[in-house]
Each structure stands twice: as structure tokens, then as C-alpha cells.
Design a protein around this motif. Structure first.
Motif, mmCIF file in Angstrom:
data_model
loop_
_atom_site.group_PDB
_atom_site.id
_atom_site.type_symbol
_atom_site.label_atom_id
_atom_site.label_comp_id
_atom_site.label_asym_id
_atom_site.label_seq_id
_atom_site.Cartn_x
_atom_site.Cartn_y
_atom_site.Cartn_z
ATOM 1 N N SER A 1 39.682 42.546 41.103
ATOM 2 C CA SER A 1 38.750 41.633 39.587
ATOM 3 C C SER A 1 39.540 42.446 38.416
ATOM 4 C CB SER A 1 37.729 41.580 39.014
ATOM 5 O OG SER A 1 37.047 43.182 38.861
ATOM 6 N N GLU B 1 49.332 39.118 39.925
ATOM 7 C CA GLU B 1 49.207 37.304 38.779
ATOM 8 C C GLU B 1 47.371 37.064 38.843
ATOM 9 O OE1 GLU B 1 51.117 34.996 41.818
ATOM 10 O OE2 GLU B 1 49.995 35.111 43.512
ATOM 11 N N ARG B 2 47.269 36.398 38.407
ATOM 12 C CA ARG B 2 45.198 36.114 38.445
ATOM 13 C C ARG B 2 45.222 34.829 39.353
ATOM 14 N NH1 ARG B 2 46.111 38.052 33.091
ATOM 15 N NH2 ARG B 2 44.684 39.851 32.928
ATOM 16 N N ALA B 3 44.190 34.952 39.855
ATOM 17 C CA ALA B 3 44.505 33.809 40.978
ATOM 18 C C ALA B 3 42.590 33.203 41.481
ATOM 19 C CB ALA B 3 44.841 34.281 42.271
ATOM 20 N N ASP B 4 42.100 32.439 41.665
ATOM 21 C CA ASP B 4 40.964 32.521 41.992
ATOM 22 C C ASP B 4 40.519 33.099 43.654
ATOM 23 O OD1 ASP B 4 40.103 30.569 39.918
ATOM 24 O OD2 ASP B 4 40.939 28.880 40.944
ATOM 25 N N ASP B 5 39.293 33.733 43.110
ATOM 26 C CA ASP B 5 38.805 34.476 44.139
ATOM 27 C C ASP B 5 38.821 33.934 45.268
ATOM 28 O OD1 ASP B 5 37.640 36.135 46.001
ATOM 29 O OD2 ASP B 5 36.764 37.407 44.355
ATOM 30 N N ARG C 1 34.484 31.914 40.787
ATOM 31 C CA ARG C 1 33.945 31.918 39.126
ATOM 32 C C ARG C 1 34.501 33.353 38.827
ATOM 33 N NH1 ARG C 1 28.214 33.613 40.518
ATOM 34 N NH2 ARG C 1 28.353 34.331 42.060
ATOM 35 N N ARG C 2 34.979 33.655 39.739
ATOM 36 C CA ARG C 2 35.825 35.347 39.451
ATOM 37 C C ARG C 2 37.091 34.836 39.693
ATOM 38 N NH1 ARG C 2 34.947 41.090 42.944
ATOM 39 N NH2 ARG C 2 36.752 40.459 43.349
ATOM 40 N N LYS C 3 37.971 35.378 39.244
ATOM 41 C CA LYS C 3 39.733 35.874 39.135
ATOM 42 C C LYS C 3 39.725 36.715 39.706
ATOM 43 C CE LYS C 3 40.562 31.868 36.930
ATOM 44 N NZ LYS C 3 41.716 31.186 38.052
ATOM 45 N N VAL D 1 43.116 39.931 40.103
ATOM 46 C CA VAL D 1 44.071 40.210 40.297
ATOM 47 C C VAL D 1 45.527 40.320 41.542
ATOM 48 C CG1 VAL D 1 46.202 41.973 38.904
ATOM 49 C CG2 VAL D 1 43.726 40.707 37.449
#
Length: 158
Positions: free
Chosen positions: A57, A86-90, A95-97, A99
Motif C-alpha cells: 500500500s 500501477e495501483r490496483a485493488d487489493d 477497500r485498500r489499493k 501498488v
């Protein structure tokens, strides 16, 4: 004639260590540029390490780098612009992004490892393998088990 250890001023030691570090990093980045990564900077390398192969994160990246979440976010934004992260859904927590490194980011890390091995080989050829091993062993002795942490960059600006 070489000065004895007692004749050498103490301030030279950290400067020589920093000069050695800077020499290796400058040579690494020149070679990375030749191999297709001209925009990556030294701070990016620390950030790529902080993200790691499994992702992290922005808060975790900031903590690992020793910077605020906002500062980490700016670095992550730049790495994303350059195609390294890149950012992605965990998948474990919607609820958390997270990286993550892109294939380009993984390529830069892989190439860096190979280049560092080549640079170490050059130093071994210059100093001799025994002297280089002695230097590395001595540095491990004085730095302790933690060695270099990725938050070192923030230490310079704190």
C-alpha cells in the motif's frame, strides 16, 4: 607516500563511502539508460524496492522509505507515469489499493541486479577479489545486521 590510519582525518571516511556509493549508482543509471530505462532515478530504485515483488500500500511504501504517505504517493504517481508501477485493488481487501510493479518495473529491478553484479566484478578486478571481500566484510561488521535500509534516502532530507 600513503598516510597512516592515524594521519587521515575522520571526515574523509563518510565522504569516501558516499563517493563509492555515488560512483556505483551513477554507473548503474548510465547503464540502465542504455538498456531502455533513461528516466529512472536513484530514488525510484529505492521506491521499487519498497514496493517489492508482491506490492504494498502507499502507506507501507511511505513507512519503508521513511517518508509520509503523501510523499510516497508522489513517487508512486511518477513511477506510474513512467510505467514502472500501477495501483490496483487489493485482492485480500477491496477497500485498500495496492501498488504493484509492472513488467517494466520488474525489468528495471532485474536489470539493476545484473548490472550491480557486473559493477562488483569491475571493482574486484580493480581492487582484487580478496581486498573487495575484506571491504565488504568490514562494512558488514561496522554496519551491523540491518545494513542499508531503503529509508536511507529520507534520512538525507530529514
Amino acid at each position: 607516500m600513503s598516510a597512516t590510519a592515524d594521519d587521515r582525518p575522520g571526515f574523509e571516511l563518510p565522504l569516501l563511502l558516499l563517493a563509492g556509493f555515488r560512483t556505483l549508482i551513477d554507473e548503474l543509471h548510465a547503464e540502465l539508460a542504455r538498456q531502455g530505462h533513461p528516466h529512472i532515478r536513484p530514488a525510484h530504485g529505492f521506491a521499487l524496492q519498497a514496493i517489492g515483488p508482491h506490492g504494498a500500500s502507499a502507506t507501507e511504501v511511505g513507512r519503508r522509505l521513511g517518508v509520509s504517505k503523501q510523499a510516497a504517493g508522489k513517487t508512486i504517481d511518477r513511477l506510474a507515469e513512467l510505467g514502472y508501477a500501477e495501483r490496483a485493488d487489493d485482492p485480500a481487501d477491496g477497500r485498500r489499493k495496492l501498488v504493484r510493479l509492472t513488467p517494466r518495473g520488474m525489468d528495471a529491478l532485474g536489470r539493476s541486479a545484473v548490472i550491480f553484479d557486473e559493477l562488483r566484478s569491475r571493482w574486484a578486478a580493480t581492487l582484487g577479489t580478496g581486498r573487495l571481500a575484506d571491504l565488504e566484510d568490514a562494512l558488514r561488521t561496522v554496519t551491523g545486521p540491518a545494513g542499508l535500509r531503503v529509508d536511507t534516502v529520507s534520512w538525507f532530507t530529514s
